[in-house]
Motif scaffolding. Structure first.
Motif, PDB file in Angstrom:
ATOM      1  N   ASP A 215     -46.760  16.240   5.140  1.00 41.99           N
ATOM      2  CA  ASP A 215     -46.050  15.051   4.647  1.00 41.99           C
ATOM      3  C   ASP A 215     -46.799  14.431   3.470  1.00 41.99           C
ATOM      4  N   PHE A 216     -48.128  14.380   3.587  1.00 40.24           N
ATOM      5  CA  PHE A 216     -48.937  13.779   2.522  1.00 40.24           C
ATOM      6  C   PHE A 216     -48.824  14.577   1.223  1.00 40.24           C
ATOM      7  N   SER A 217     -48.696  15.878   1.326  1.00 41.40           N
ATOM      8  CA  SER A 217     -48.627  16.723   0.122  1.00 41.40           C
ATOM      9  C   SER A 217     -47.393  16.417  -0.717  1.00 41.40           C
ATOM     10  N   ARG A 218     -46.386  15.783  -0.109  1.00 41.83           N
ATOM     11  CA  ARG A 218     -45.153  15.455  -0.841  1.00 41.83           C
ATOM     12  C   ARG A 218     -45.153  14.032  -1.398  1.00 41.83           C
ATOM     13  N   ILE A 219     -46.235  13.300  -1.172  1.00 43.80           N
ATOM     14  CA  ILE A 219     -46.286  11.900  -1.614  1.00 43.80           C
ATOM     15  C   ILE A 219     -46.421  11.832  -3.136  1.00 43.80           C
ATOM     16  N   PRO A 220     -45.583  11.040  -3.819  1.00 46.70           N
ATOM     17  CA  PRO A 220     -45.660  10.945  -5.289  1.00 46.70           C
ATOM     18  C   PRO A 220     -46.676   9.893  -5.743  1.00 46.70           C
ATOM     19  N   ASP A 221     -47.048   9.983  -6.984  1.00 47.99           N
ATOM     20  CA  ASP A 221     -47.951   9.001  -7.594  1.00 47.99           C
ATOM     21  C   ASP A 221     -47.111   7.886  -8.214  1.00 47.99           C
ATOM     22  N   GLU A 222     -46.382   7.171  -7.368  1.00 44.63           N
ATOM     23  CA  GLU A 222     -45.476   6.105  -7.805  1.00 44.63           C
ATOM     24  C   GLU A 222     -45.531   4.956  -6.806  1.00 44.63           C
ATOM     25  N   PRO A 223     -45.026   3.770  -7.179  1.00 42.91           N
ATOM     26  CA  PRO A 223     -45.001   2.655  -6.230  1.00 42.91           C
ATOM     27  C   PRO A 223     -44.027   2.938  -5.087  1.00 42.91           C
ATOM     28  N   THR A 275     -40.221   3.055  -4.983  1.00 41.73           N
ATOM     29  CA  THR A 275     -39.628   1.904  -5.665  1.00 41.73           C
ATOM     30  C   THR A 275     -40.020   1.979  -7.136  1.00 41.73           C
ATOM     31  N   ASN A 276     -39.331   1.224  -7.958  1.00 44.03           N
ATOM     32  CA  ASN A 276     -39.630   1.275  -9.390  1.00 44.03           C
ATOM     33  C   ASN A 276     -40.879   0.490  -9.765  1.00 44.03           C
ATOM     34  N   SER A 277     -41.231  -0.505  -8.945  1.00 44.54           N
ATOM     35  CA  SER A 277     -42.390  -1.341  -9.269  1.00 44.54           C
ATOM     36  C   SER A 277     -43.106  -1.761  -7.999  1.00 44.54           C
ATOM     37  N   ASN A 468     -37.913   1.294 -14.811  1.00 45.47           N
ATOM     38  CA  ASN A 468     -38.084  -0.149 -14.837  1.00 45.47           C
ATOM     39  C   ASN A 468     -37.319  -0.804 -13.701  1.00 45.47           C
ATOM     40  N   ASP A 469     -37.758  -1.994 -13.333  1.00 40.14           N
ATOM     41  CA  ASP A 469     -37.075  -2.782 -12.315  1.00 40.14           C
ATOM     42  C   ASP A 469     -36.363  -3.949 -12.981  1.00 40.14           C
ATOM     43  N   TYR A 470     -35.326  -4.437 -12.302  1.00 44.04           N
ATOM     44  CA  TYR A 470     -34.573  -5.580 -12.813  1.00 44.04           C
ATOM     45  C   TYR A 470     -34.347  -6.537 -11.655  1.00 44.04           C
ATOM     46  N   LEU A 471     -34.816  -7.759 -11.840  1.00 42.59           N
ATOM     47  CA  LEU A 471     -34.748  -8.776 -10.792  1.00 42.59           C
ATOM     48  C   LEU A 471     -33.845  -9.906 -11.265  1.00 42.59           C
ATOM     49  N   LEU A 472     -32.845 -10.205 -10.473  1.00 45.84           N
ATOM     50  CA  LEU A 472     -31.915 -11.287 -10.771  1.00 45.84           C
ATOM     51  C   LEU A 472     -32.284 -12.494  -9.922  1.00 45.84           C
ATOM     52  N   ARG A 481     -32.104  -4.781  -8.461  1.00 47.35           N
ATOM     53  CA  ARG A 481     -31.182  -3.685  -8.748  1.00 47.35           C
ATOM     54  C   ARG A 481     -31.603  -2.437  -7.975  1.00 47.35           C
ATOM     55  N   ASN A 482     -30.633  -1.747  -7.402  1.00 49.54           N
ATOM     56  CA  ASN A 482     -30.867  -0.505  -6.648  1.00 49.54           C
ATOM     57  C   ASN A 482     -31.883  -0.689  -5.523  1.00 49.54           C
ATOM     58  N   TYR A 483     -31.856  -1.855  -4.895  1.00 49.87           N
ATOM     59  CA  TYR A 483     -32.765  -2.143  -3.781  1.00 49.87           C
ATOM     60  C   TYR A 483     -32.211  -1.475  -2.530  1.00 49.87           C
ATOM     61  N   PHE A 484     -32.967  -0.550  -1.954  1.00 49.07           N
ATOM     62  CA  PHE A 484     -32.423   0.327  -0.916  1.00 49.07           C
ATOM     63  C   PHE A 484     -32.039  -0.413   0.363  1.00 49.07           C
ATOM     64  N   ILE A 485     -32.542  -1.626   0.564  1.00 53.02           N
ATOM     65  CA  ILE A 485     -32.195  -2.378   1.775  1.00 53.02           C
ATOM     66  C   ILE A 485     -30.859  -3.102   1.606  1.00 53.02           C
TER      67      ILE A 485
END
Length: 555
Positions: A215-223, A275-277, A468-472, A481-485
Motif C-alpha cells: 500500500d505504501f509503495s502506491r502513495i504519491p508525493d502529493e497532499p 487533495t490539491n492542497s 490548484n485549489d479553489y475555496l469559495l 471545489r471538487n471536495y470529495f466529501i
C-alpha cells in the motif's frame, strides 16, 4: 512538569515549558560553577515570561569566560549565591517541562549545584532541543544554537548570555512545533519526550507487513489524507499530510515514535485520498475524524490562534476591540491577523485616527466625559446627544480603512499633526506621526481579507503542487471545489447561485461551517504568498471570474 503529574494526555503545544541556559566558569558541571541563569516561560505556544540573574560562583571567573560572556568578577561580586536564589528559580520553573539546548550540559550544572547546596533537584520532565534538531534538521551540518538561529532566520540577541541564549532556544522550540505535529505525529508531551529519545537508526526501515508495504509503495508525493485500517476494514487512524509520501515514510522508519509504531502494528492496510492542497487535507482530516471517530485519534488537533478586530455593531455606538477569535454574533470581524501584536497595533491606529469611543460598556453607561473627549480623540457619545450622524460617518471611515484604503486616515492624521504643531503640542504631534508611519508600512495588509469575515463573499485561488485549489467563502460558509466529501457540483451550484441571487442570499451557518472557517483562516494567514483573493462583487459572472485566475495548473 512533575513526574507524578499525568502528562500523557496534555497536547504538547498547550503544555508549559521552562527554557533555561547557564553561563558558567567552565565546561564541567562537577568542578565548575554557574555565573548566570536565564529562563524563558512558554505557555500555550507563546513566550509568556522571563527571568535572569547573575550568580556568585564563589571563585574568580577565568579570563576566557569573561571574553566569551562579558561577565566580570565585579558583575558577580554582590550577586546572590546559587542556594540563595534557588527558591526563585524553583518557583519560576514550577511544573514546567525543562528545555535546554544541549540539555546534558545545563542539566549537569543544575544537578551539581543542587547537590552542593543540599537542595532538592527538580524532578520535572525534560527535553533537549539539540537532540530534536538532529532528528528534525538532518540536512544541517551543525545543530549548534548559532547555526540553527541563522538557518531558521531567528534573531539571536545577546549571544552567550543566559537570557539571550534561552530566548533563542525558546524560539527554536516554537519553530519545531508544527514539524513535530505535522511530519512526526507528535501529539502529547509524552510523545515529545519519547521522540527525542529514539536513537538514530543505522537501518532506515523496519520489517513491516507486506500488505502495508505494498500500500505504501502506491502513495504519491502529493497532499492528502490517509487511513490506517484493521483486518476488519475498520478505520483505526486518520491523518493528513502536505506530502503523503514524506509523512507516511516516517511510520516505516526505525525512528518512528511509539504511537506511529503502535498504529502500524495494529493496521492491516493503508489507504489515501489525494487533495490539491494542504488546506483541503486539513479540512478533510477534521471532518473525517468526526464522521468515523477512529480509535487511535485520541484528540482533536489544535490549530494556531489567529486574532481579529471586532467592531461591536450590536451597540448603538460601536467600538473596536482585539478578539482572539470570531463568531457569528451580529458583530463584524476583520482579519485574521497572525498575532496579537499586529492586531493591537492596528487597533491603536484606529483609536488615534478615528474618533470612536474606546471605553467598555460599563464605563460608557456612567455618562461621564473622559480625557479622550477633551483631547478630541472621541466624539463622546456618552454625554453628547447630537453626534449620532457624526459617529456613523466615523464608523464608515473605519470600515474603509480596514478594507485597505489608508489615505483618509493618513490625511486626517497629517492635518492633526499640523494643528498640534501650530499649538506647540509637539508630543501629541509626534504620536500622530508615529501612527502615520504605521499606516504607511501597510500593517493592515497582514490580513487576508478586506471585508468582515461574516460578510465576505470571495473566491480564493490556492496554488497547489500539482493542481490548484479553489475555496469559495460566502458570508462565513466555506465550499471547496471538487471536495470529495461534498455532493457533486456543490461548488459550481453555489457560485452560480451567488451571481444569480446575490441580493437574496441568506445562508445558515452551522458549527461544521465555523470549524471549517477556523481551520481555513488559520492556514490562509500563514500562506498568503500562495493565494489570490477575488472579491465576487467585482465580477458579473462566474466566467468573468475564471478569466482572472492567476495560478496555472502544473500538469
Amino acid at each position: 512538569m512533575r513526574k507524578e503529574t499525568k502528562i500523557e494526555e496534555v497536547p504538547f503545544e498547550e503544555a508549559e515549558y521552562c527554557v533555561f541556559d547557564f553561563e558558567t566558569t567552565g565546561m564541567s558541571g562537577k568542578h565548575d560553577k554557574v555565573i548566570e541563569i536565564g529562563m524563558v516561560k512558554i505557555r500555550a505556544g507563546k513566550i509568556a515570561d522571563t527571568f535572569s540573574s547573575r550568580i556568585n560562583p564563589g571563585r574568580p571567573i577565568p579570563y576566557f569566560i569573561t571574553k566569551l560572556t562579558g561577565i566580570t568578577n565585579a558583575d558577580v561580586e554582590n550577586a546572590p549565591f546559587f542556594d540563595e536564589i534557588y527558591y526563585k528559580i524553583k518557583e519560576f520553573i514550577g511544573d514546567s517541562v525543562l528545555i535546554a539546548h544541549n540539555l546534558s550540559f545545563d542539566y549537569s550544572f543544575l544537578k551539581h549545584e543542587c547537590a552542593n547546596a543540599d537542595i532538592e533537584f527538580p524532578p520535572n520532565e525534560s527535553v533537549c532541543t539539540l537532540r530534536l534538531a538532529r532528528k528534525l534538521y538532518p540536512e544541517l551540518k551543525s545543530k549548534s544554537l548559532g547555526n540553527l538561529t541563522r538557518s531558521l532566520k531567528i534573531r539571536h540577541r545577546d549571544v552567550h548570555t543566559g537570557l539571550g541564549d534561552s530566548m533563542a532556544t525558546a524560539k527554536i522550540l516554537l519553530k519545531m512545533f508544527p514539524i513535530l505535529r505535522d511530519e512526526h505525529n507528535v501529539d502529547t508531551v509524552t510523545d515529545l519526550v519519547s521522540f527525542q529519545n529514539y536513537p538514530t537508526a543505522t537501518k532506515p526501515y523496519r520489517i513491516i507487513k507486506k500488505k502495508l508495504l505494498d500500500d505504501f509503495s502506491r502513495i504519491p508525493d502529493e497532499p492528502g489524507i490517509y487511513y490506517y485500517k484493521n483486518s476488519k476494514g475498520e478505520i483505526l487512524y486518520i491523518g493528513k499530510a502536505k506530502s503523503l509520501k514524506d509523512r507516511l515514510n516516517n511510520y516505516f522508519s526505525n525512528n518512528a515514535i511509539r504511537k506511529e509504531k503502535d498504529i502500524v502494528r495494529r493496521a492491516s492496510s493503508l489507504e489515501f485520498q489525494k487533495t490539491n492542497s494542504e488546506l483541503t487535507a486539513l479540512i478533510a482530516e477534521a471532518e473525517m475524524i468526526k464522521i468515523h471517530n477512529p480509535k487511535l485519534n485520541k484528540m482533536l488537533k489544535k490549530y494556531p490562534r489567529s486574532y481579529f478586530l471586532k467592531l461591536i455593531t450590536t451597540h448603538d455606538f460601536p467600538a473596536v476591540e482585539v478578539s482572539p477569535g470570531f463568531d457569528f454574533d451580529g458583530n463584524d470581524y476583520y482579519g485574521p491577523y497572525p498575532n496579537r501584536e499586529t492586531a493591537g497595533t492596528l487597533k491603536e491606529v484606529v483609536d488615534k485616527a478615528f474618533r470612536l469611543r474606546e471605553c467598555k460598556d460599563k464605563e460608557f453607561k456612567k455618562s461621564r466625559r473622559c480625557y479622550l473627549a477633551d483631547i478630541e480623540r472621541c466624539l463622546a457619545p456618552c454625554v453628547e446627544k447630537d453626534v449620532s450622524d457624526l459617529y456613523e460617518d466615523e464608523i464608515k471611515n473605519v470600515y474603509e480603512f480596514l478594507s485597505g484604503h489608508n489615505q483618509s486616515a493618513v490625511d486626517r492624521l497629517l492635518n492633526r499633526m499640523k494643528e498640534l504643531s501650530a499649538r506647540q503640542k509637539y508630543e501629541e504631534a509626534a504620536q500622530s506621526r508615529d501612527v502615520v508611519q504605521s499606516i504607511l508600512s501597510q500593517i493592515n495588509k497582514a490580513s487576508i481579507l478586506a471585508e468582515p469575515i461574516n460578510k465576505a463573499n470571495v473566491l480564493i485561488e490556492i496554488s497547489g503542487p500539482v493542481n490548484n485549489d479553489y475555496l469559495l467563502m460566502l458570508e462565513g460558509k466555506i465550499i471547496l471545489r471538487n471536495y470529495f466529501i461534498d455532493s457533486k457540483n456543490k461548488f459550481v451550484n453555489a457560485l452560480n447561485d451567488y451571481f444569480e441571487n446575490a441580493s437574496q442570499m441568506n445562508l445558515k451557518i452551522s458549527e461544521k461551517d465555523i470549524e471549517k472557517l477556523r481551520i481555513g483562516l488559520s492556514w490562509l494567514v500563514k500562506n498568503k504568498n500562495r493565494i489570490k483573493v477575488h472579491y465576487l462583487k467585482n465580477y458579473s459572472s462566474a466566467e468573468e471570474l475564471a478569466s482572472s485566475f492567476i495560478f496555472l495548473n502544473k500538469n
